[in-house]
Write an enzyme that holds these catalytic residues in place. Structure first.
Site, PDB file in Angstrom:
ATOM      1  N   GLY A 211     104.285  38.864  -3.998  1.00 41.09           N
ATOM      2  CA  GLY A 211     105.510  38.066  -4.103  1.00 41.09           C
ATOM      3  C   GLY A 211     106.280  38.098  -2.802  1.00 41.09           C
ATOM      4  O   GLY A 211     105.758  38.528  -1.778  1.00 41.09           O
ATOM      5  N   ASN A 212     107.506  37.648  -2.838  1.00 38.74           N
ATOM      6  CA  ASN A 212     108.367  37.748  -1.642  1.00 38.74           C
ATOM      7  C   ASN A 212     109.810  37.922  -2.082  1.00 38.74           C
ATOM      8  O   ASN A 212     110.112  37.887  -3.276  1.00 38.74           O
ATOM      9  CB  ASN A 212     108.158  36.531  -0.731  1.00 38.74           C
ATOM     10  CG  ASN A 212     108.558  35.241  -1.425  1.00 38.74           C
ATOM     11  OD1 ASN A 212     109.718  35.029  -1.743  1.00 38.74           O
ATOM     12  ND2 ASN A 212     107.576  34.382  -1.688  1.00 38.74           N
TER      13      ASN A 212
END
Ligand code: C5P
Length: 401
Positions: A211-212
């Protein structure tokens, strides 16, 4: 879209009154505060208790009422009329229409109408022959002559068993007409906007993902602002804790880039503006482990990745008249990379945030942007809150719509 608007609903005595609780529900759901005044005969068709509960205000029916101390008090119709930003009489029976056209004032609904200084909407409902009658037609003409807005009765089955024109417009159609009235002067009225926001999560196994740190704040602020400017907004967001409350925004939550792409493609063809504010993961794991990968398992030492679709890039290839706006988040040489992306992805404009500015970009409440229209020099804005940045972005887009 009706947030903060005061709507006074006048209900007169026809069978269509049974639909008014639903109308109240739709109005309050759209953010309006609703007060209700009803005629005595209306109270035979719909319960004042239901209406009071749904509107969260006591329903006014008589010129006087008994207050908490048992004293006779006066229902202040002038105050009701002044409180309202809009009054809607629904259903308006032939009798009430005729009295309104004549300026009669023998019930609280009529005196409230006569005292109201706001725009008046009328949704007539009656049997088909009464609706066709020249007297009714001429009363409606008189009322339209006063600048009131008549929402015509609709065709269908009537309480008499006959079928024809005379049914009160459906509550949703009444709310649409009211929304239209309030949003028409707004700059994005009639426009459909699609916005992506937040990160995407690309699963490795049932508990882990790539993810980020995107918070979704910028995309949510753009959606809220577009709705306030009158647009119908579809916000497609990856995982975020943010909530969306504006009635003009339809929120679809997704998790992965593929899901985001699917949701976007479902709504893209008839949108006017698309903004890609999501931080879409460029890659996803090639294989999804069906069970949690154990510590020390050989399969975790490297994860094979495959490229995700470039959602906005693909839209750039298929777009017709849609105005496409992308985001570029760069750590250096921002302008150069943003200009390249603008051309490569066939966008109409791009918003550049650089990580070089303190307080701008992922996770911050603030942002510092440059806006670049294709073929034009960048316009730079100072560091601002993301909701103020959203206004700047929309003002730039509006120059081209
Ligand atoms: O290529 P890059 O990720 O830097 O481009 C950023 C822009 O492209 C943003 O508008 C982002 O929402 C969009 N994007 C996308 N799909 C991807 C990657 C980026 O729509 N897979």
């Amino acid at each position: 879209m009706l947030r903060g608007k005061h709507i006074l609903l006048g209900i007169s005595g026809g069978i269509a009154a049974y639909k008014t609780p639903y109308l109240v529900r739709l109005l309050t759901k759209a953010g309006a505060k609703v007060k209700i005044v009803l005629t005595e005969s209306a109270s035979h068709f719909v319960s004042p208790l239901t209406l009071a509960t749904l509107s969260e205000h006591p329903v006014a029916a008589d010129f006087t009422f008994l207050d908490e101390q048992g004293q006779v008090s006066w229902n202040n119709h002038v105050e009701l009329g002044l409180w309202a930003d809009l009054m809607i009489i629904a259903p308006a029976t032939a009798n009430t229409l005729s009295k309104m056209a004549q300026g009669q004032s023998d019930n609280l609904l009529l005196v409230s109408y006569l005292s109201a200084k706001c725009p008046i909407f009328i949704a007539p409902a009656m049997d088909l022959d009464m609706y066709k009658h020249p007297t009714t037609k001429s009363n409606l003409k008189v009322l339209e002559g006063y600048g009131h807005i008549v929402i015509p009765a609709e065709k269908g089955l009537l309480a008499s068993g006959l079928s024809g024109e005379g049914r009160m417009a459906e509550p949703q159609h009444i709310v649409d007409a009211i929304l239209d009235f309030f949003t028409k002067p707004l700059p994005l009225h009639g426009k459909k906007v699609v916005i992506t926001a937040g990160p995407t999560y690309e699963p490795i196994d049932p508990v882990r993902f790539i993810g980020n740190r995107s918070s979704g704040l910028m995309g949510f602020a753009l959606a809220e602002q577009a709705a306030q400017m009158g647009a119908k907004v579809i916000l497609i967001s990856g995982p975020t804790h943010l909530e969306q409350t504006h009635a003009g925004v339809l929120l679809t939550r997704v998790e992965t880039a593929l899901q985001m792409q699917e949701a976007v493609l479902e709504v893209f063809s008839d949108c006017d503006v698309f903004i890609g504010a999501a931080a879409v993961a460029d890659y996803r794991p090639k294989e999804l482990a069906t069970q949690k990968i154990k510590k020390g398992a050989t399969s975790i030492s490297s994860i094979a990745l495959v490229e995700n679709p470039d959602i906005i890039g693909d839209l750039g290839r298929i777009k017709k008249n849609q105005f496409l706006v992308g985001f570029a988040l760069e750590s250096h040489d921002g302008l150069k990379y943003a200009q390249d992306k603008l051309k490569k992805k066939n966008l109409d404009a791009i918003v550049l945030n650089t990580l070089e500015h303190q307080g701008a970009g992922f996770g911050y409440e603030t942002n510092q942007i440059s806006f670049i229209h294709i073929g034009q020099s960048p316009v730079s804005f100072p560091l601002k809150s993301k909701s103020e940045v959203a206004i700047d972005i929309w003002n730039e887009i509006l120059k081209k719509l």
